[in-house]
Design a protein around this motif. Structure first.
Motif, PDB file in Angstrom:
ATOM      1  N   VAL A 278      56.874  47.565  86.493  1.00 16.52           N
ATOM      2  CA  VAL A 278      56.172  46.856  85.415  1.00 16.52           C
ATOM      3  C   VAL A 278      56.961  45.588  85.087  1.00 16.52           C
ATOM      4  O   VAL A 278      58.179  45.633  84.913  1.00 16.52           O
ATOM      5  CB  VAL A 278      56.035  47.718  84.152  1.00 16.52           C
ATOM      6  N   LEU A 279      56.258  44.477  84.991  1.00 10.91           N
ATOM      7  CA  LEU A 279      56.857  43.181  84.683  1.00 10.91           C
ATOM      8  C   LEU A 279      56.665  42.861  83.207  1.00 10.91           C
ATOM      9  O   LEU A 279      55.544  42.922  82.686  1.00 10.91           O
ATOM     10  CB  LEU A 279      56.202  42.100  85.551  1.00 10.91           C
ATOM     11  N   LEU A 280      57.758  42.517  82.526  1.00 15.10           N
ATOM     12  CA  LEU A 280      57.727  42.128  81.117  1.00 15.10           C
ATOM     13  C   LEU A 280      58.282  40.713  80.972  1.00 15.10           C
ATOM     14  O   LEU A 280      59.134  40.294  81.760  1.00 15.10           O
ATOM     15  CB  LEU A 280      58.567  43.086  80.274  1.00 15.10           C
ATOM     16  N   ALA A 281      57.802  40.005  79.962  1.00 10.74           N
ATOM     17  CA  ALA A 281      58.290  38.650  79.690  1.00 10.74           C
ATOM     18  C   ALA A 281      59.227  38.678  78.492  1.00 10.74           C
ATOM     19  O   ALA A 281      59.000  39.405  77.522  1.00 10.74           O
ATOM     20  CB  ALA A 281      57.118  37.721  79.423  1.00 10.74           C
ATOM     21  N   ARG A 282      60.261  37.847  78.547  1.00  9.95           N
ATOM     22  CA  ARG A 282      61.219  37.781  77.449  1.00  9.95           C
ATOM     23  C   ARG A 282      60.977  36.589  76.524  1.00  9.95           C
ATOM     24  O   ARG A 282      61.624  36.483  75.480  1.00  9.95           O
ATOM     25  CB  ARG A 282      62.647  37.741  77.998  1.00  9.95           C
TER      26      ARG A 282
END
Length: 233
Positions: free
Chosen positions: A67-71
């Motif tokens: 899963v890709l998350l943005a900061r």
């Protein structure tokens, strides 16, 4: 349940989500991938107050994998655009009951979601949302088949429904017709669907980032006895 960190920089965080963990919090208040990540960032970087975590896509609770998350909000916007336009490459592994007629191919459907029951069904062409996935048989035996799935669209429950529609329910997916029960590491139900690989363009560097997520101990294929004596190639 503890997610595995696969990639981290100032803009992105890529995690290996355990099966059974929510991607995003709901009314139950149970821990989710987003809440775990926020706490992780807060502690690691000693950040006071709220921490930004952008969920640009998600996996169903009983599914494991990358899963890709943005900061940052800027990264979230750019990554969301990539998912919306189909610029992100995704590879899933699934173990299904039965076997496709052909060793590889492509399936195209139109899907419609009933939000009352949280179920998705295949509908007539011209209705619902367009869904496409390419598949390849990897391994087979004991009445089951391991497939590589490359969806070019990202619809709710897409892979689960497209497989079930062809009498190939994902092992453990009781909602869509499986006769088998699988358990995640925390004892909750899981299904034999794993987001194996994700490739995207870095939101600030413009470089291609390819991330592979290993399976965990609750992945059924991890057991030597899973396939029985009829294991295929």
């Amino acid at each position: 349940m503890t997610p595995e960190i696969l990639f981290e920089d100032n803009h992105c965080l890529v995690l290996n989500k355990p099966a059974g963990m929510l991607s995003q919090g709901d009314e139950t208040g149970r821990p989710s991938l987003v809440s775990w990540t926020a706490e992780y960032l807060k502690v690691k970087y000693r950040k006071p107050g709220n921490v930004y975590v952008g969920l640009v896509h998600r996996l169903d609770q009983p599914t494991s994998g990358v899963v890709l998350l943005a900061r940052t909000s800027k990264a979230a916007g750019r990554l969301s655009d990539q998912f919306r336009t189909g610029a992100v490459s995704k590879l899933y592994w699934a173990i299904v009951e039965g076997r496709p007629d052909l060793p590889e191919g492509e399936w195209v459907d139109h899907l419609e979601k009933d939000r009352t029951t949280n179920r998705v069904r295949v509908t007539e062409e011209g209705e619902g949302k367009f869904a496409r996935v390419a598949y390849e048989v990897l391994t087979e035996g004991a009445g089951m088949t391991k497939l590589a799935l490359r969806p070019s669209t990202g619809r709710s429950h897409q892979l689960r429904v497209q497989l079930a529609e062809r009498n190939l329910p994902i092992v453990g997916d009781r909602k869509y017709g499986s006769r088998k029960i699988l358990r995640a590491l925390d004892g909750e139900p899981r299904i034999a669907l794993h987001a194996r690989e994700l490739s995207f363009t870095h939101p600030t560097l413009g470089e291609t980032v390819r991330i592979e997520a290993p399976v965990q101990a609750d992945w059924p294929e991890s057991s030597p006895a899973w396939w029985g004596s009829s294991r295929g190639r």
